[in-house]
Design a protein around this motif. Structure first.
Motif, PDB file in Angstrom:
ATOM      1  N   ASN A 146       7.443  12.159  -6.961  1.00 21.26           N
ATOM      2  CA  ASN A 146       7.852  11.802  -5.600  1.00 21.26           C
ATOM      3  C   ASN A 146       7.038  12.561  -4.565  1.00 21.26           C
ATOM      4  O   ASN A 146       6.707  12.033  -3.500  1.00 21.26           O
ATOM      5  N   SER A 147       6.716  13.815  -4.886  1.00 21.18           N
ATOM      6  CA  SER A 147       5.905  14.612  -3.963  1.00 21.18           C
ATOM      7  C   SER A 147       4.505  14.031  -3.830  1.00 21.18           C
ATOM      8  O   SER A 147       3.921  14.013  -2.746  1.00 21.18           O
ATOM      9  N   ILE A 148       3.961  13.554  -4.961  1.00 23.42           N
ATOM     10  CA  ILE A 148       2.634  12.931  -4.931  1.00 23.42           C
ATOM     11  C   ILE A 148       2.661  11.688  -4.055  1.00 23.42           C
ATOM     12  O   ILE A 148       1.753  11.446  -3.250  1.00 23.42           O
ATOM     13  N   VAL A 149       3.726  10.886  -4.214  1.00 24.50           N
ATOM     14  CA  VAL A 149       3.859   9.664  -3.412  1.00 24.50           C
ATOM     15  C   VAL A 149       3.894  10.016  -1.929  1.00 24.50           C
ATOM     16  O   VAL A 149       3.210   9.397  -1.106  1.00 24.50           O
ATOM     17  N   GLU A 150       4.707  11.014  -1.575  1.00 28.96           N
ATOM     18  CA  GLU A 150       4.825  11.405  -0.169  1.00 28.96           C
ATOM     19  C   GLU A 150       3.491  11.909   0.367  1.00 28.96           C
ATOM     20  O   GLU A 150       3.098  11.616   1.496  1.00 28.96           O
ATOM     21  N   LYS A 151       2.785  12.689  -0.441  1.00 29.85           N
ATOM     22  CA  LYS A 151       1.481  13.219  -0.023  1.00 29.85           C
ATOM     23  C   LYS A 151       0.503  12.078   0.243  1.00 29.85           C
ATOM     24  O   LYS A 151      -0.213  12.077   1.251  1.00 29.85           O
ATOM     25  N   GLU A 152       0.483  11.097  -0.660  1.00 27.34           N
ATOM     26  CA  GLU A 152      -0.405   9.948  -0.482  1.00 27.34           C
ATOM     27  C   GLU A 152      -0.068   9.179   0.799  1.00 27.34           C
ATOM     28  O   GLU A 152      -0.954   8.723   1.527  1.00 27.34           O
ATOM     29  N   LYS A 202      -6.837  -8.817   8.298  1.00 29.15           N
ATOM     30  CA  LYS A 202      -6.487  -7.478   7.825  1.00 29.15           C
ATOM     31  C   LYS A 202      -7.232  -7.165   6.538  1.00 29.15           C
ATOM     32  O   LYS A 202      -7.653  -8.067   5.812  1.00 29.15           O
ATOM     33  N   THR A 203      -7.355  -5.887   6.287  1.00 30.67           N
ATOM     34  CA  THR A 203      -7.913  -5.440   5.010  1.00 30.67           C
ATOM     35  C   THR A 203      -6.900  -4.519   4.336  1.00 30.67           C
ATOM     36  O   THR A 203      -6.262  -3.684   4.997  1.00 30.67           O
ATOM     37  N   LEU A 204      -6.729  -4.713   3.041  1.00 29.90           N
ATOM     38  CA  LEU A 204      -5.774  -3.925   2.253  1.00 29.90           C
ATOM     39  C   LEU A 204      -6.534  -2.960   1.342  1.00 29.90           C
ATOM     40  O   LEU A 204      -7.407  -3.392   0.572  1.00 29.90           O
ATOM     41  N   GLU A 205      -6.197  -1.678   1.432  1.00 27.50           N
ATOM     42  CA  GLU A 205      -6.702  -0.682   0.486  1.00 27.50           C
ATOM     43  C   GLU A 205      -5.504  -0.067  -0.224  1.00 27.50           C
ATOM     44  O   GLU A 205      -4.493   0.238   0.414  1.00 27.50           O
ATOM     45  N   SER A 206      -5.617   0.129  -1.523  1.00 26.77           N
ATOM     46  CA  SER A 206      -4.440   0.572  -2.283  1.00 26.77           C
ATOM     47  C   SER A 206      -4.750   1.745  -3.201  1.00 26.77           C
ATOM     48  O   SER A 206      -5.896   1.974  -3.599  1.00 26.77           O
ATOM     49  N   THR A 207      -3.676   2.467  -3.523  1.00 27.91           N
ATOM     50  CA  THR A 207      -3.706   3.559  -4.489  1.00 27.91           C
ATOM     51  C   THR A 207      -2.560   3.340  -5.468  1.00 27.91           C
ATOM     52  O   THR A 207      -1.450   3.016  -5.058  1.00 27.91           O
ATOM     53  N   VAL A 208      -2.834   3.534  -6.754  1.00 25.44           N
ATOM     54  CA  VAL A 208      -1.806   3.344  -7.782  1.00 25.44           C
ATOM     55  C   VAL A 208      -1.210   4.696  -8.172  1.00 25.44           C
ATOM     56  O   VAL A 208      -1.944   5.653  -8.416  1.00 25.44           O
ATOM     57  N   ILE A 209       0.122   4.764  -8.232  1.00 26.65           N
ATOM     58  CA  ILE A 209       0.828   5.955  -8.698  1.00 26.65           C
ATOM     59  C   ILE A 209       1.399   5.646 -10.081  1.00 26.65           C
ATOM     60  O   ILE A 209       2.087   4.645 -10.267  1.00 26.65           O
ATOM     61  N   TYR A 210       1.098   6.525 -11.043  1.00 25.45           N
ATOM     62  CA  TYR A 210       1.534   6.302 -12.422  1.00 25.45           C
ATOM     63  C   TYR A 210       2.744   7.167 -12.762  1.00 25.45           C
ATOM     64  O   TYR A 210       2.890   8.289 -12.251  1.00 25.45           O
ATOM     65  N   ASN A 211       3.612   6.658 -13.649  1.00 24.43           N
ATOM     66  CA  ASN A 211       4.784   7.431 -14.084  1.00 24.43           C
ATOM     67  C   ASN A 211       4.453   8.247 -15.324  1.00 24.43           C
ATOM     68  O   ASN A 211       3.295   8.300 -15.765  1.00 24.43           O
ATOM     69  N   SER A 212       5.469   8.894 -15.930  1.00 25.92           N
ATOM     70  CA  SER A 212       5.237   9.791 -17.065  1.00 25.92           C
ATOM     71  C   SER A 212       4.780   9.056 -18.312  1.00 25.92           C
ATOM     72  O   SER A 212       4.262   9.661 -19.241  1.00 25.92           O
ATOM     73  N   ASP A 249       2.421   6.912 -18.166  1.00 26.52           N
ATOM     74  CA  ASP A 249       1.094   6.443 -17.769  1.00 26.52           C
ATOM     75  C   ASP A 249       1.086   4.960 -17.463  1.00 26.52           C
ATOM     76  O   ASP A 249       0.092   4.267 -17.640  1.00 26.52           O
ATOM     77  N   GLU A 250       2.206   4.458 -16.971  1.00 28.36           N
ATOM     78  CA  GLU A 250       2.298   3.069 -16.545  1.00 28.36           C
ATOM     79  C   GLU A 250       2.239   3.030 -15.021  1.00 28.36           C
ATOM     80  O   GLU A 250       2.810   3.895 -14.348  1.00 28.36           O
ATOM     81  N   PRO A 251       1.533   2.041 -14.441  1.00 31.87           N
ATOM     82  CA  PRO A 251       1.516   1.933 -12.977  1.00 31.87           C
ATOM     83  C   PRO A 251       2.921   1.649 -12.456  1.00 31.87           C
ATOM     84  O   PRO A 251       3.595   0.740 -12.935  1.00 31.87           O
ATOM     85  N   GLU A 252       3.380   2.446 -11.515  1.00 34.14           N
ATOM     86  CA  GLU A 252       4.749   2.314 -11.033  1.00 34.14           C
ATOM     87  C   GLU A 252       4.817   1.873  -9.575  1.00 34.14           C
ATOM     88  O   GLU A 252       5.643   1.042  -9.204  1.00 34.14           O
ATOM     89  N   ILE A 253       3.936   2.445  -8.753  1.00 35.87           N
ATOM     90  CA  ILE A 253       3.976   2.156  -7.315  1.00 35.87           C
ATOM     91  C   ILE A 253       2.551   1.943  -6.799  1.00 35.87           C
ATOM     92  O   ILE A 253       1.636   2.684  -7.169  1.00 35.87           O
ATOM     93  N   PHE A 254       2.384   0.937  -5.966  1.00 40.25           N
ATOM     94  CA  PHE A 254       1.158   0.773  -5.183  1.00 40.25           C
ATOM     95  C   PHE A 254       1.440   1.279  -3.773  1.00 40.25           C
ATOM     96  O   PHE A 254       2.400   0.841  -3.126  1.00 40.25           O
ATOM     97  N   LEU A 255       0.626   2.191  -3.279  1.00 38.56           N
ATOM     98  CA  LEU A 255       0.647   2.568  -1.877  1.00 38.56           C
ATOM     99  C   LEU A 255      -0.588   1.958  -1.232  1.00 38.56           C
ATOM    100  O   LEU A 255      -1.697   2.083  -1.765  1.00 38.56           O
ATOM    101  N   ALA A 256      -0.399   1.289  -0.117  1.00 34.53           N
ATOM    102  CA  ALA A 256      -1.529   0.590   0.497  1.00 34.53           C
ATOM    103  C   ALA A 256      -1.499   0.716   2.010  1.00 34.53           C
ATOM    104  O   ALA A 256      -0.440   0.917   2.611  1.00 34.53           O
ATOM    105  N   THR A 257      -2.670   0.610   2.612  1.00 33.39           N
ATOM    106  CA  THR A 257      -2.775   0.539   4.072  1.00 33.39           C
ATOM    107  C   THR A 257      -3.280  -0.845   4.444  1.00 33.39           C
ATOM    108  O   THR A 257      -4.209  -1.374   3.817  1.00 33.39           O
ATOM    109  N   ALA A 258      -2.644  -1.433   5.446  1.00 29.65           N
ATOM    110  CA  ALA A 258      -3.096  -2.720   5.986  1.00 29.65           C
ATOM    111  C   ALA A 258      -3.712  -2.445   7.351  1.00 29.65           C
ATOM    112  O   ALA A 258      -3.004  -2.082   8.298  1.00 29.65           O
ATOM    113  N   SER A 259      -5.016  -2.591   7.457  1.00 28.97           N
ATOM    114  CA  SER A 259      -5.732  -2.266   8.692  1.00 28.97           C
ATOM    115  C   SER A 259      -6.171  -3.541   9.403  1.00 28.97           C
ATOM    116  O   SER A 259      -6.672  -4.479   8.761  1.00 28.97           O
TER     117      SER A 259
END
Length: 376
Positions: free
Chosen positions: A246-252, A337-347, A349-359
């Motif tokens: 969760n801390s990693i997600v918040e940092k991202e 718009k342009t979408l850039e994303s970062t993948v957050i993996y769980n324990s 090693d499965e992709p769990e959350i995409f964090l993205a910016t829409a500019s």
């Protein structure tokens, strides 16, 4: 030492910690490398942490009373003794009486490991004594298992030892996450020549195929056949690792905020197919369930010929950034718009959350199109 002395020493230490909180009495019995775990402690406590906890209780004048201490020696050799037992902690200030279970591991007459746990309350059932999950294995290429206890079976959701051993083919290496095994083996092999104990964090596989994070603290032992074994004492630290995730997600998220031209931050939960848009602005926040179905339908404002780009991005068929066009609500005007994303993996090693910016790149996009037209 005689067994009776270890039992008496255990009772003395438990009393010192939970009853009279006399730091000077307990210090001679604590190893400088001690590790302690218990209720209300999110992290593994070290020697200094324990002293500070005891001092805090003493300063606050908590009124404790220890009753009915039981102690049993469950393992012992010339160097190591493992004591398990229970006691009642009577907190007079709060008029409560609670049963605790504990495990103490002595090495060379000093406490190396201390673990306490409260009894689980079950109707019409006596709570089973709590002990640490443990596994012992040979220090060979595959970590051939010598023995495990019932608490490890419970932790990993196996019905019996035979089922577990068949599943892992009698090898502890088959329980360890593949991405962690190399580091575990290197650490154990290295520590063997430099230290009699080890502390490790890694993932082990449960019966359903998922993984949990464990804190493994243990030691090297020569058994009766004179071959070297590793004795592990295991604690589930998945909750701590979840907080780290969760801390990693918040940092991202906040790093994305600092990017130029970021007009929206999106959080896409893969398993739930849920999208949260403008996650940092409560007044603008929107939540979409069944998001991929929505974005690929005529209900969305995204241009029909661009919808597949967003779906492909969040299903990991393509990598970003992707550019798409979107109508303003109730208008024939549109933005780009342009979408850039970062993948957050769980324990696991499965992709769990995409964090993205829409500019919003509408202005630049139109300028580039006008330039292309002039060139043509």
């Amino acid at each position: 030492m005689e067994k009776e002395n270890y039992i008496e020493l255990t009772k003395k230490i438990i009393n010192c910690i939970f009853n009279n909180q006399d730091i000077n009495v307990i210090i001679p019995y604590l190893s400088k490398s001690i590790k302690a775990m218990g209720l209300y402690t999110e992290n593994i406590l070290t020697y200094q942490d324990i002293l500070e906890h005891i001092q805090q209780y003493k300063d606050n004048d908590f009124s404790f009373n220890i009753e009915d201490i039981t102690s049993t020696i469950v393992y012992e050799n010339d160097v190591v003794s493992i004591i398990e037992g229970s006691f009642y902690l009577n907190m007079q200030s709060y008029h409560t009486k609670t049963k605790y279970f504990y495990t103490l591991i002595f090495k060379n007459h000093k406490v190396e490991v201390l673990h306490t746990s409260i009894a689980s309350i079950q109707k019409n059932l006596e709570p089973a004594p709590y002990v640490l999950a443990s596994c012992s294995f040979k220090l060979d290429n595959d970590f051939t298992i010598v023995d495990i206890n019932d608490n490890l079976l419970n932790l990993l959701h196996y019905y019996n030892k035979e089922e577990f051993l068949k599943d892992c083919q009698h090898h502890w290496s088959n329980c360890i996450h593949k991405k962690d095994f190399k580091e575990v083996k290197e650490t154990l092999t290295k520590n063997m020549s430099t230290s009699p104990t080890h502390q490790l964090e890694y993932r082990i596989r449960k019966n359903d195929g998922s993984y949990l994070w464990i804190y493994d603290q243990g030691q090297y032992v020569f058994n009766n056949e004179k071959y070297l074994t590793v004795q592990c004492f295991i604690t589930d630290i998945s909750a701590i690792k979840d907080r780290e995730l969760n801390s990693i997600v918040e940092k991202e998220k906040y790093e994305m905020v600092l990017k130029d031209n970021a007009i929206s931050i999106l959080e896409y939960h893969i398993q739930e197919d849920k999208m949260i848009i403008d996650i940092l602005d409560e007044s603008k926040k929107r939540v979409y369930d069944h998001y991929l179905e929505y974005v690929d339908s005529d209900r969305t404002t995204v241009f029909k010929e661009d919808r597949h780009k967003i779906v492909d991005l969040f299903t990991q068929k393509i990598k970003g950034p992707v550019t798409y066009r979107e109508f303003y609500r109730n208008s024939k005007n549109y933005c780009v718009k342009t979408l850039e994303s970062t993948v957050i993996y769980n324990s696991n090693d499965e992709p769990e959350i995409f964090l993205a910016t829409a500019s919003d790149i509408t202005e630049n996009w139109h300028k580039q199109n006008m330039l292309k037209q002039k060139i043509q």
